[in-house]
Design an enzyme around this catalytic site. Structure first.
Site, PDB file in Angstrom:
ATOM      1  CB  ALA A  67      57.147  -5.686  12.638  1.00 10.01           C
ATOM      2  CB  ALA A  68      52.400  -8.459  12.536  1.00 11.69           C
TER       3      ALA A  68
ATOM      4  CD  GLU B 185      41.219 -11.894   9.886  1.00 10.71           C
ATOM      5  OE1 GLU B 185      40.692 -11.725   8.775  1.00 10.71           O
ATOM      6  OE2 GLU B 185      41.056 -12.920  10.558  1.00 10.71           O
TER       7      GLU B 185
ATOM      8  CE1 TYR C 155      58.786 -15.072  15.642  1.00 10.76           C
ATOM      9  CE2 TYR C 155      57.182 -15.238  13.853  1.00 10.76           C
ATOM     10  CZ  TYR C 155      58.321 -14.666  14.400  1.00 10.76           C
ATOM     11  OH  TYR C 155      58.977 -13.681  13.714  1.00 10.76           O
TER      12      TYR C 155
ATOM     13  CE  LYS D 200      48.558  -7.301  13.777  1.00 11.75           C
ATOM     14  NZ  LYS D 200      49.523  -6.206  13.622  1.00 11.75           N
TER      15      LYS D 200
ATOM     16  NE  ARG E 142      47.428  -8.845   1.205  1.00 19.17           N
ATOM     17  CZ  ARG E 142      47.269  -8.835   2.522  1.00 19.17           C
ATOM     18  NH1 ARG E 142      48.303  -8.663   3.337  1.00 19.17           N
ATOM     19  NH2 ARG E 142      46.065  -8.945   3.044  1.00 19.17           N
TER      20      ARG E 142
ATOM     21  CE1 TYR F  56      48.010 -10.593  11.995  1.00 16.68           C
ATOM     22  CE2 TYR F  56      45.620 -10.441  11.896  1.00 16.68           C
ATOM     23  CZ  TYR F  56      46.868  -9.896  11.651  1.00 16.68           C
ATOM     24  OH  TYR F  56      46.958  -8.658  11.057  1.00 16.68           O
TER      25      TYR F  56
ATOM     26  CB  SER G  54      43.918  -6.614  12.038  1.00 16.58           C
ATOM     27  OG  SER G  54      43.248  -7.479  11.159  1.00 16.58           O
TER      28      SER G  54
HETATM   29  P1  NAP Z   1      53.507  -8.008   5.652  1.00 19.94           P
HETATM   30  O1  NAP Z   1      53.663  -7.689   4.203  1.00 19.94           O
HETATM   31  O2  NAP Z   1      53.392  -9.419   6.081  1.00 19.94           O
HETATM   32  O3  NAP Z   1      54.746  -7.324   6.403  1.00 19.94           O
HETATM   33  C1  NAP Z   1      55.050  -7.640   7.739  1.00 19.94           C
HETATM   34  C2  NAP Z   1      56.404  -7.066   8.091  1.00 19.94           C
HETATM   35  O4  NAP Z   1      56.722  -7.474   9.436  1.00 19.94           O
HETATM   36  C3  NAP Z   1      57.560  -7.580   7.213  1.00 19.94           C
HETATM   37  O5  NAP Z   1      58.472  -6.537   7.021  1.00 19.94           O
HETATM   38  C4  NAP Z   1      58.183  -8.667   8.072  1.00 19.94           C
HETATM   39  O6  NAP Z   1      59.549  -8.905   7.805  1.00 19.94           O
HETATM   40  C5  NAP Z   1      58.042  -8.016   9.448  1.00 19.94           C
HETATM   41  N1  NAP Z   1      58.161  -8.973  10.549  1.00 19.94           N
HETATM   42  C6  NAP Z   1      57.556 -10.171  10.691  1.00 19.94           C
HETATM   43  N2  NAP Z   1      57.906 -10.737  11.853  1.00 19.94           N
HETATM   44  C7  NAP Z   1      58.760  -9.881  12.460  1.00 19.94           C
HETATM   45  C8  NAP Z   1      59.488  -9.894  13.678  1.00 19.94           C
HETATM   46  N3  NAP Z   1      59.433 -10.923  14.524  1.00 19.94           N
HETATM   47  N4  NAP Z   1      60.262  -8.829  13.976  1.00 19.94           N
HETATM   48  C9  NAP Z   1      60.368  -7.777  13.128  1.00 19.94           C
HETATM   49  N5  NAP Z   1      59.739  -7.725  11.945  1.00 19.94           N
HETATM   50  C10 NAP Z   1      58.932  -8.760  11.631  1.00 19.94           C
HETATM   51  O7  NAP Z   1      52.259  -7.239   6.263  1.00 19.94           O
HETATM   52  P2  NAP Z   1      51.472  -5.941   5.719  1.00 19.94           P
HETATM   53  O8  NAP Z   1      50.371  -6.409   4.845  1.00 19.94           O
HETATM   54  O9  NAP Z   1      52.446  -4.947   5.230  1.00 19.94           O
HETATM   55  O10 NAP Z   1      50.774  -5.440   7.056  1.00 19.94           O
HETATM   56  C11 NAP Z   1      51.422  -4.508   7.928  1.00 19.94           C
HETATM   57  C12 NAP Z   1      50.819  -4.618   9.308  1.00 19.94           C
HETATM   58  O11 NAP Z   1      49.421  -4.322   9.248  1.00 19.94           O
HETATM   59  C13 NAP Z   1      50.904  -5.986   9.952  1.00 19.94           C
HETATM   60  O12 NAP Z   1      51.081  -5.801  11.338  1.00 19.94           O
HETATM   61  C14 NAP Z   1      49.553  -6.621   9.689  1.00 19.94           C
HETATM   62  O13 NAP Z   1      49.268  -7.578  10.670  1.00 19.94           O
HETATM   63  C15 NAP Z   1      48.669  -5.403   9.772  1.00 19.94           C
HETATM   64  N6  NAP Z   1      47.446  -5.438   8.972  1.00 19.94           N
HETATM   65  C16 NAP Z   1      47.514  -5.729   7.642  1.00 19.94           C
HETATM   66  C17 NAP Z   1      46.370  -5.711   6.886  1.00 19.94           C
HETATM   67  C18 NAP Z   1      46.384  -6.032   5.420  1.00 19.94           C
HETATM   68  O14 NAP Z   1      45.312  -6.308   4.853  1.00 19.94           O
HETATM   69  N7  NAP Z   1      47.535  -5.949   4.744  1.00 19.94           N
HETATM   70  C19 NAP Z   1      45.127  -5.365   7.481  1.00 19.94           C
HETATM   71  C20 NAP Z   1      45.111  -5.040   8.835  1.00 19.94           C
HETATM   72  C21 NAP Z   1      46.276  -5.066   9.567  1.00 19.94           C
HETATM   73  P3  NAP Z   1      59.995  -9.971   6.653  1.00 19.94           P
HETATM   74  O15 NAP Z   1      59.872  -9.208   5.369  1.00 19.94           O
HETATM   75  O16 NAP Z   1      61.365 -10.311   7.038  1.00 19.94           O
HETATM   76  O17 NAP Z   1      59.043 -11.113   6.750  1.00 19.94           O
HETATM   77  O1  G4F Z   2      44.090 -13.253   2.048  1.00 19.90           O
HETATM   78  P1  G4F Z   2      43.841 -13.878   3.357  1.00 19.90           P
HETATM   79  O2  G4F Z   2      44.861 -14.828   3.865  1.00 19.90           O
HETATM   80  O3  G4F Z   2      43.636 -12.655   4.359  1.00 19.90           O
HETATM   81  P2  G4F Z   2      42.953 -12.561   5.815  1.00 19.90           P
HETATM   82  O4  G4F Z   2      42.895 -13.861   6.488  1.00 19.90           O
HETATM   83  O5  G4F Z   2      41.670 -11.832   5.639  1.00 19.90           O
HETATM   84  O6  G4F Z   2      44.005 -11.657   6.594  1.00 19.90           O
HETATM   85  C1  G4F Z   2      44.554 -10.475   6.012  1.00 19.90           C
HETATM   86  O7  G4F Z   2      43.717  -9.382   6.300  1.00 19.90           O
HETATM   87  C2  G4F Z   2      43.614  -9.062   7.702  1.00 19.90           C
HETATM   88  C3  G4F Z   2      42.655  -7.864   7.832  1.00 19.90           C
HETATM   89  O8  G4F Z   2      41.337  -8.350   8.016  1.00 19.90           O
HETATM   90  C4  G4F Z   2      44.990  -8.727   8.232  1.00 19.90           C
HETATM   91  F1  G4F Z   2      44.905  -8.380   9.534  1.00 19.90           F
HETATM   92  C5  G4F Z   2      45.901  -9.919   8.051  1.00 19.90           C
HETATM   93  O9  G4F Z   2      47.224  -9.567   8.478  1.00 19.90           O
HETATM   94  C6  G4F Z   2      45.955 -10.280   6.577  1.00 19.90           C
HETATM   95  O10 G4F Z   2      46.586  -9.239   5.886  1.00 19.90           O
HETATM   96  O11 G4F Z   2      42.440 -14.616   3.358  1.00 19.90           O
HETATM   97  C7  G4F Z   2      41.244 -13.958   2.972  1.00 19.90           C
HETATM   98  C8  G4F Z   2      40.117 -14.988   2.862  1.00 19.90           C
HETATM   99  C9  G4F Z   2      40.006 -15.904   4.095  1.00 19.90           C
HETATM  100  O12 G4F Z   2      38.668 -16.019   4.451  1.00 19.90           O
HETATM  101  C10 G4F Z   2      40.538 -17.238   3.616  1.00 19.90           C
HETATM  102  O13 G4F Z   2      39.959 -18.367   4.248  1.00 19.90           O
HETATM  103  O14 G4F Z   2      40.401 -15.846   1.766  1.00 19.90           O
HETATM  104  C11 G4F Z   2      40.148 -17.186   2.154  1.00 19.90           C
HETATM  105  N1  G4F Z   2      40.941 -18.085   1.314  1.00 19.90           N
HETATM  106  C12 G4F Z   2      40.423 -19.004   0.458  1.00 19.90           C
HETATM  107  N2  G4F Z   2      41.408 -19.701  -0.117  1.00 19.90           N
HETATM  108  C13 G4F Z   2      42.288 -18.181   1.276  1.00 19.90           C
HETATM  109  C14 G4F Z   2      42.589 -19.206   0.372  1.00 19.90           C
HETATM  110  N3  G4F Z   2      43.253 -17.482   1.906  1.00 19.90           N
HETATM  111  C15 G4F Z   2      44.556 -17.798   1.628  1.00 19.90           C
HETATM  112  N4  G4F Z   2      45.548 -17.078   2.231  1.00 19.90           N
HETATM  113  N5  G4F Z   2      44.889 -18.804   0.762  1.00 19.90           N
HETATM  114  C16 G4F Z   2      43.931 -19.549   0.110  1.00 19.90           C
HETATM  115  O15 G4F Z   2      44.263 -20.442  -0.663  1.00 19.90           O
END
Ligand code: NAP
Ligand code: G4F
Length: 330
Positions: free
Chosen positions: A85-86, A131, A99, A157, A188, A153, A129
């Protein structure tokens, strides 16, 4: 039968991890946030298939509600806790820094405390992450690379990442950090750049949308498939000793390259449809991320299975099916 407790079970990774563990015979206990509208669409298929037999169980909780987390863990006595969760959107973290930071710091703290105080030996997975690295240049990043967070963020993390190590070293806990690079899928969230693009490609190709507005098109990411990455989470908790591992593909592509491939799949040229707006630029940007998962390959036997091209294709095709249903409703 092993029991897993998963926070953020309704998210992208929550679905893929639950599916993976259910296939292994696990009993899942997941937390969802109470919301006035339905927020379980990703896991509805798991609810229908597994909830009646007690294999997939959901509870209302919030990472900011320490007492609900400790009550649940004490009641369920899981073997493994996966903290997924995040508030996971980096751009949103600049708008809601307090938050975002509270959820990603106080949540892990509450979980680590309850596990520390539990009589049962419970293994803990923290969703760290890429990030956290800040990604200034095109260096390959591994477990020894320096962290330099660029957003609220990432700073939050990093706190949780360090806290996980502190608890591991101080209390002999099985607590690991999975430093996962970006991973995507048809599930996603629609405001992350990959899904925003594939949704738009599908809608534009079906005449439901005319333009797509994005921010920084030059940013580069190491994008993998979420379905491959959840396996690594589980493998980390099966290793003989707790540690931190990078999970990545080792390849990096720009947003422009993603656009090019995604629009080509439907026979269109992205330059005719894509605009940029300051609205989608961040106060501080992570320009380049590319991970080195050699340690995970050697120690966990983990390797990514899905290529970048296949990932983009999978997402575009899934969104075309979604948009066709949208078109029928119009
Ligand atoms: P996601 O789709 O945004 O899912 C986040 C989950 O956290 C959702 O179930 C959301 O609930 C829940 N949540 C948000 N705020 C909360 C709170 N205050 N209390 C309890 N639950 C809460 O993210 P994901 O892509 O699956 O990523 C999973 C984890 O890996 C996250 O911690 C993210 O930061 C980390 N991460 C993701 C990536 C990536 O590329 N996907 C990479 C590195 C790390 P709702 O559905 O109600 O919003
Ligand atoms: O898809 P993004 O929002 O992902 P970002 O910022 O890389 O974060 C995701 O990956 C992280 C792992 O490195 C996780 F920890 C995090 O929770 C999340 O899952 O953006 C990717 C790139 C950025 O550089 C952003 O500036 O795409 C660029 N971008 C360009 N136009 C955009 C947009 N990003 C978003 N969300 N929306 C745009 O319109």
């Amino acid at each position: 039968m092993s029991k897993a407790f998963i926070t953020g079970v309704s998210g992208q990774d929550g679905y893929y991890l639950s599916k993976y563990l259910l296939d292994k015979g696990y009993e899942i206990h997941g937390t969802v946030r109470r919301s006035s509208s339905i927020n379980t669409s990703r896991i509805d298929s798991l609810i229908s298939e597994f909830s009646e037999t007690g294999k997939f169980n959901l509870y209302y909780s919030d990472l900011l509600d320490q007492s609900s987390l400790s009550n649940l863990i004490n009641l369920i006595e899981p073997d493994e806790v996966y903290n997924l969760a995040a508030q996971s959107h980096v751009a949103v973290s600049f708008k809601n820094p307090s938050y975002t930071s509270q959820v990603s710091t106080l949540g892990p703290l509450a979980l680590l405390e309850v596990i520390k105080n539990s009589k049962k030996k419970i293994k803990y997975y923290q969703a760290s992450s890429s990030e956290m690295y800040g990604g200034k240049d095109d260096k390959l990043l591994d477990e020894l690379s320096l962290f330099d967070p660029k957003s609220p963020y990432a700073a939050a993390k990093l706190f949780a990442h360090n806290l996980t190590k502190v608890y591991r070293d101080s209390y002999d806990m099985f607590a690991v950090n999975g430093i996962l690079f970006n991973h995507e899928s048809p599930l996603r969230g629609e405001t992350f750049v990959t899904r925003k693009i594939t949704r738009a490609v599908a809608r534009i190709s079906l005449g439901l949308q005319k333009k797509l507005t994005l921010g920084n098109l030059d940013a580069c990411r190491d994008w993998g498939f979420a379905g491959d990455y959840v396996e690594a989470m589980w493998l980390m908790l099966q290793h003989d000793k707790p540690d931190d591992w990078v999970i990545a593909t080792g390849e990096s592509f720009s947003v422009k390259q993603f656009l090019n491939i995604a629009f080509e799949i439907v026979g269109l040229d992205y330059e005719e449809y894509v605009l940029t707006s300051d609205k989608y630029f961040r106060p501080n940007e992570v320009n380049f991320l590319k991970g080195d998962a050699t340690k995970a390959k050697k120690e966990l036997g983990w390797e990514p299975k899905t290529s970048f091209n296949d990932l983009v294709k999978m997402m575009v095709e899934s969104d075309i099916e979604l948009s066709k249903r949208e078109k029928v409703l119009l």
